[in-house]
Each structure stands twice: as C-alpha cells, then as structure tokens.
Scaffold this motif. Structure first.
Motif, PDB file in Angstrom:
ATOM      1  N   ILE A  54       0.819  -1.216   0.000  1.00  0.00           N
ATOM      2  CA  ILE A  54       0.000   0.000   0.000  1.00  0.00           C
ATOM      3  C   ILE A  54       0.850   1.260   0.000  1.00  0.00           C
ATOM      4  CG2 ILE A  54      -1.947  -1.121   1.117  1.00  0.00           C
ATOM      5  CD1 ILE A  54      -1.043   0.107   3.745  1.00  0.00           C
ATOM      6  N   GLY A  55       2.157   1.096   0.221  1.00  0.00           N
ATOM      7  CA  GLY A  55       3.056   2.243   0.140  1.00  0.00           C
ATOM      8  C   GLY A  55       2.993   3.156   1.351  1.00  0.00           C
ATOM      9  N   ASP A  56       3.585   4.316   1.202  1.00  0.00           N
ATOM     10  CA  ASP A  56       3.640   5.316   2.275  1.00  0.00           C
ATOM     11  C   ASP A  56       2.265   5.954   2.444  1.00  0.00           C
ATOM     12  OD1 ASP A  56       4.326   7.231   4.105  1.00  0.00           O
ATOM     13  OD2 ASP A  56       5.430   8.490   2.698  1.00  0.00           O
ATOM     14  N   LEU A  57       1.757   5.960   3.676  1.00  0.00           N
ATOM     15  CA  LEU A  57       0.421   6.490   3.951  1.00  0.00           C
ATOM     16  C   LEU A  57       0.441   7.898   4.535  1.00  0.00           C
ATOM     17  CD1 LEU A  57      -1.200   3.291   5.528  1.00  0.00           C
ATOM     18  CD2 LEU A  57      -1.552   4.186   3.223  1.00  0.00           C
ATOM     19  N   SER A  58       1.615   8.512   4.612  1.00  0.00           N
ATOM     20  CA  SER A  58       1.712   9.823   5.257  1.00  0.00           C
ATOM     21  C   SER A  58       0.862  10.880   4.558  1.00  0.00           C
ATOM     22  CB  SER A  58       3.174  10.278   5.311  1.00  0.00           C
ATOM     23  OG  SER A  58       3.731  10.363   4.002  1.00  0.00           O
ATOM     24  N   ASP A  59       0.631  10.706   3.249  1.00  0.00           N
ATOM     25  CA  ASP A  59      -0.185  11.684   2.529  1.00  0.00           C
ATOM     26  C   ASP A  59      -1.650  11.599   2.916  1.00  0.00           C
ATOM     27  OD1 ASP A  59      -0.132   9.130   1.251  1.00  0.00           O
ATOM     28  OD2 ASP A  59      -1.132  10.016  -0.484  1.00  0.00           O
ATOM     29  N   LEU A  60      -2.021  10.551   3.670  1.00  0.00           N
ATOM     30  CA  LEU A  60      -3.415  10.373   4.101  1.00  0.00           C
ATOM     31  C   LEU A  60      -3.573  10.566   5.613  1.00  0.00           C
ATOM     32  CD1 LEU A  60      -4.421   7.246   1.969  1.00  0.00           C
ATOM     33  CD2 LEU A  60      -5.094   9.617   1.587  1.00  0.00           C
ATOM     34  N   ALA A  61      -2.579  11.170   6.248  1.00  0.00           N
ATOM     35  CA  ALA A  61      -2.627  11.346   7.705  1.00  0.00           C
ATOM     36  C   ALA A  61      -3.827  12.175   8.145  1.00  0.00           C
ATOM     37  CB  ALA A  61      -1.327  11.987   8.190  1.00  0.00           C
ATOM     38  N   ASP A  88     -12.004 -17.185   4.270  1.00  0.00           N
ATOM     39  CA  ASP A  88     -11.090 -16.974   5.398  1.00  0.00           C
ATOM     40  C   ASP A  88     -10.515 -15.562   5.396  1.00  0.00           C
ATOM     41  OD1 ASP A  88     -11.513 -19.541   6.255  1.00  0.00           O
ATOM     42  OD2 ASP A  88      -9.692 -20.367   5.354  1.00  0.00           O
ATOM     43  N   ALA A  89     -10.294 -15.006   4.215  1.00  0.00           N
ATOM     44  CA  ALA A  89      -9.741 -13.650   4.118  1.00  0.00           C
ATOM     45  C   ALA A  89     -10.776 -12.603   4.519  1.00  0.00           C
ATOM     46  CB  ALA A  89      -9.249 -13.386   2.700  1.00  0.00           C
ATOM     47  N   ILE A  90     -12.048 -12.882   4.251  1.00  0.00           N
ATOM     48  CA  ILE A  90     -13.124 -11.939   4.586  1.00  0.00           C
ATOM     49  C   ILE A  90     -13.431 -11.962   6.078  1.00  0.00           C
ATOM     50  CG2 ILE A  90     -15.548 -11.337   4.175  1.00  0.00           C
ATOM     51  CD1 ILE A  90     -13.679 -10.807   1.822  1.00  0.00           C
ATOM     52  N   GLU A  91     -13.282 -13.126   6.699  1.00  0.00           N
ATOM     53  CA  GLU A  91     -13.581 -13.321   8.123  1.00  0.00           C
ATOM     54  C   GLU A  91     -14.995 -12.845   8.449  1.00  0.00           C
ATOM     55  OE1 GLU A  91     -10.246 -11.347  10.010  1.00  0.00           O
ATOM     56  OE2 GLU A  91      -9.105 -13.229  10.030  1.00  0.00           O
ATOM     57  N   ASP A  92     -15.124 -11.950   9.448  1.00  0.00           N
ATOM     58  CA  ASP A  92     -16.463 -11.513   9.870  1.00  0.00           C
ATOM     59  C   ASP A  92     -16.873 -10.166   9.284  1.00  0.00           C
ATOM     60  OD1 ASP A  92     -16.721 -13.792  11.478  1.00  0.00           O
ATOM     61  OD2 ASP A  92     -15.724 -12.824  13.164  1.00  0.00           O
ATOM     62  N   ALA A  93     -16.092  -9.628   8.366  1.00  0.00           N
ATOM     63  CA  ALA A  93     -16.398  -8.306   7.809  1.00  0.00           C
ATOM     64  C   ALA A  93     -17.731  -8.325   7.067  1.00  0.00           C
ATOM     65  CB  ALA A  93     -15.286  -7.879   6.862  1.00  0.00           C
ATOM     66  N   LEU A  94     -18.443  -7.198   7.139  1.00  0.00           N
ATOM     67  CA  LEU A  94     -19.727  -7.064   6.447  1.00  0.00           C
ATOM     68  C   LEU A  94     -19.562  -6.458   5.060  1.00  0.00           C
ATOM     69  CD1 LEU A  94     -21.982  -5.722   9.354  1.00  0.00           C
ATOM     70  CD2 LEU A  94     -21.585  -8.100   8.653  1.00  0.00           C
ATOM     71  N   TRP A  95     -18.436  -5.702   4.886  1.00  0.00           N
ATOM     72  CA  TRP A  95     -18.240  -4.987   3.623  1.00  0.00           C
ATOM     73  C   TRP A  95     -16.812  -5.195   3.127  1.00  0.00           C
ATOM     74  CZ3 TRP A  95     -22.890  -3.421   2.224  1.00  0.00           C
ATOM     75  CH2 TRP A  95     -23.814  -3.082   3.215  1.00  0.00           C
ATOM     76  N   VAL A  96     -16.672  -5.325   1.825  1.00  0.00           N
ATOM     77  CA  VAL A  96     -15.354  -5.496   1.198  1.00  0.00           C
ATOM     78  C   VAL A  96     -15.024  -4.219   0.431  1.00  0.00           C
ATOM     79  CG1 VAL A  96     -13.950  -6.856  -0.388  1.00  0.00           C
ATOM     80  CG2 VAL A  96     -15.747  -7.974   0.965  1.00  0.00           C
ATOM     81  N   VAL A  97     -13.904  -3.588   0.786  1.00  0.00           N
ATOM     82  CA  VAL A  97     -13.503  -2.330   0.155  1.00  0.00           C
ATOM     83  C   VAL A  97     -12.844  -2.633  -1.191  1.00  0.00           C
ATOM     84  CG1 VAL A  97     -12.086  -0.264   0.360  1.00  0.00           C
ATOM     85  CG2 VAL A  97     -13.198  -1.222   2.392  1.00  0.00           C
ATOM     86  N   ILE A  98     -13.417  -2.114  -2.262  1.00  0.00           N
ATOM     87  CA  ILE A  98     -12.882  -2.320  -3.603  1.00  0.00           C
ATOM     88  C   ILE A  98     -12.007  -1.137  -4.024  1.00  0.00           C
ATOM     89  CG2 ILE A  98     -13.450  -2.803  -6.016  1.00  0.00           C
ATOM     90  CD1 ILE A  98     -14.260  -4.972  -3.935  1.00  0.00           C
ATOM     91  N   ASN A  99     -12.515   0.067  -3.860  1.00  0.00           N
ATOM     92  CA  ASN A  99     -11.723   1.282  -4.101  1.00  0.00           C
ATOM     93  C   ASN A  99     -11.611   2.032  -2.785  1.00  0.00           C
ATOM     94  OD1 ASN A  99     -13.218   1.945  -7.348  1.00  0.00           O
ATOM     95  ND2 ASN A  99     -11.538   0.632  -6.797  1.00  0.00           N
ATOM     96  N   GLY A 100     -10.386   2.183  -2.292  1.00  0.00           N
ATOM     97  CA  GLY A 100     -10.188   2.887  -1.028  1.00  0.00           C
ATOM     98  C   GLY A 100      -9.442   2.055   0.000  1.00  0.00           C
ATOM     99  N   CYS A 101      -8.693   1.045  -0.459  1.00  0.00           N
ATOM    100  CA  CYS A 101      -7.966   0.193   0.480  1.00  0.00           C
ATOM    101  C   CYS A 101      -6.883   0.977   1.237  1.00  0.00           C
ATOM    102  CB  CYS A 101      -7.338  -0.988  -0.255  1.00  0.00           C
ATOM    103  SG  CYS A 101      -8.552  -2.132  -0.959  1.00  0.00           S
ATOM    104  N   ARG A 102      -6.256   1.952   0.569  1.00  0.00           N
ATOM    105  CA  ARG A 102      -5.258   2.774   1.249  1.00  0.00           C
ATOM    106  C   ARG A 102      -5.926   3.666   2.292  1.00  0.00           C
ATOM    107  NH1 ARG A 102      -2.423   6.491  -1.022  1.00  0.00           N
ATOM    108  NH2 ARG A 102      -0.474   6.105   0.075  1.00  0.00           N
TER     109      ARG A 102
END
Length: 289
Positions: A54-61, A88-102
């Motif tokens: 996901i790279g450096d997240l400092s621009d989203l601080a 197994d990757a989804i686990e208990d999540a209700l929503w899967v983020v497609i655009n906006g993972c960062r």
C-alpha cells in the motif's frame, strides 16, 4: 374515541411513531437503509486488490479528522458469491472495500474509528467487473508497482477468457497497451526487480522482454555499458574557441626545445588551454610524481 382527543391522520400517526411504525405491517428492520458509514471492524480490504504494497500512507494522515472521498464497497455476500474461496480472508467483515484500500489502512493507522462508504453491489455483478474496478483505481498512479499492474492486467485477461481485446475495452486502453504490460511478466526476475526499483525504464524493458529469457540480463548489461560509453563521449571536452587549435604547432615547437627552455612550453600551454584545463594538467602532472 376518548373524550378530549382529536382525530389524527394516518400520515401524522406514522410520523409520530417513527421508524417503529407498524403501518402496513412493515418495520424498519424489514427495510434497512443503505449505510453511508461503517466501523472499521466491519470492513476488510479487497483480497483481490492488485496492490500488494500500500506504500507510504503519510499523505493520508489527515484522514483522522476528515475523509475527502468515500470508499467504494460491496457486501460480504456479493463478494463471496464471486470468490467463495476467499471466506477466510473476509472473516467476519460485512463490507469489502474495492476502491479505497489505502484509505482503510490509513484510517486504522491514524486512529479513525469509521469510514465513509458508498455501497455498489453492481460492481460485483461478475468477476470481470470487480477486477476492472480494482485495477482502474490504481492504473496511472506513480506509486503503483508496474509489475503488480502487469499481473493485474494478466488476471483480467484470464477472466475475459484470454481475450486481450476485451480486457483493453474494459480498461479503456488499447490492445497494444495491454500486450505491452503483459510482456513485462516475461522478464527475468532480476530485470523485474530493476523495473520496480526504477533502474530500468519500461520502454527498455519491453524490448528486453522479446529477448530469450536466458539472454535478457546479459543484453541489459551490454546496453548499459554502451549507454555509459555514449554518455562519456557526450561529456568529453570538445574542441572550441578556448582550445585555440591554431596554436598547437607552438606546442610541438616548444616540445622540441623543452629541455633547454621549459618556460617556452609553459607559455605555449597557457596559450592553448583554458584555466580549468590548466588546473587539470597541473594535478595530473603532480599525480605522476
């Protein structure tokens, strides 16, 4: 009707009771509203995200205090209908983020408790549509690893039945662009790493991908060596006004008389070379002692 009461309309009664109104036998529980926010614990990043880093997240601080763009999500059910093996990757999540993972990872890192979301289950109508949406968000970004991009394009072509033309249409790119990206996966591992590190230009890599795998690294090193020689040739001093080539015969003449009169050679050299070249000459002469 009880004394002292007034007749109320059906609309007024429904409004006064609110969402728990039993009118027509319907309740809020049977008509859930599409959420516009979700706690981070209800969200999971797309397991098919083309970005591994996901790279450096400092621009989203600043996301701790404000979120400028909502994340596009699909429901757990819509996603697992396409890839049940990702349970197994989804686990208990209700929503899967497609655009906006960062944005999701930045929210977790910087202490935001929930994320603004837009639910679009139509994105998960089929695998091709979901992969296209995930790739679209990243293509063209400077921090998107070009090999990861190539791998994502390759997966999309596979989901399109091996038709590069269909993948190109989905991405609004030319078939040539798709072909060029896929060709990068034919590079030797060393060249793929050089490409990731920015040491190898994409245009050069495309050419090397056409060379037999076992010859690619040697060809790259040879091209680097040739480029270095050309660069040295460009940077080498060229004759110009300061060199005054017309005075070169004076140097030849001075050399013939050097032993008895070294001052004559020095004078000829001062006339022939500029100040910078004289300094280099002095340094070179001293280094030979």
């Amino acid at each position: 009707m009880a004394r002292g009461t007034t007749r109320r309309s059906l609309a007024e009664l429904t409004e006064s009771i609110g969402d728990k109104s039993p009118v027509d036998g319907k309740t809020a529980a049977l008509q859930p509203r599409t959420p516009t926010t979700a706690p981070l614990s209800h969200l999971v990043a797309n397991p098919r995200n083309p970005r591994r880093d996901i790279g450096d997240l400092s621009d989203l601080a600043s996301i701790k205090d404000r979120q400028l763009q909502s994340a596009l999500v699909v429901s757990r059910e819509a996603y697992l209908k396409l890839w049940p093996e990702d349970l197994d990757a989804i686990e208990d999540a209700l929503w899967v983020v497609i655009n906006g993972c960062r944005r999701l990872e930045a929210a977790r890192k910087y202490g935001r408790v929930e994320l603004d979301i837009v639910v679009k289950n139509e994105v998960a109508s089929d695998r091709v549509s979901l992969l296209t949406a995930a790739i679209d968000e990243n293509i063209g970004r400077r921090d998107f690893d070009v090999i990861e991009e190539a791998e994502a394009v390759e997966r999309l072509v596979a989901e399109c039945g091996g038709r590069a033309s269909e993948a190109a249409k989905r991405l609004n790119r030319t078939e040539g662009w798709v072909s060029q990206r896929r060709s990068l996966l034919k590079l030797a591992p060393e060249l793929q790493e050089a490409l990731r590190a920015g040491e190898l230009a994409v245009r050069v890599a495309r050419g090397l991908a056409q060379v037999p795998w076992e010859e690619q690294v040697a060809r790259w090193h040879a091209e680097q060596e040739n480029a270095g020689k050309k660069q040295e040739g460009v940077e080498a001093p060229k004759p110009g006004p300061k060199l005054r080539p017309a005075s070169a015969p004076r140097i030849v003449k001075a050399l013939s008389r050097f032993e008895p009169e070294p001052a004559i050679l020095a004078e000829a050299l001062r006339d022939y070379l500029d100040a910078g070249q004289l300094t280099q000459l002095v340094s070179a002469l001293q280094a030979t002692r």
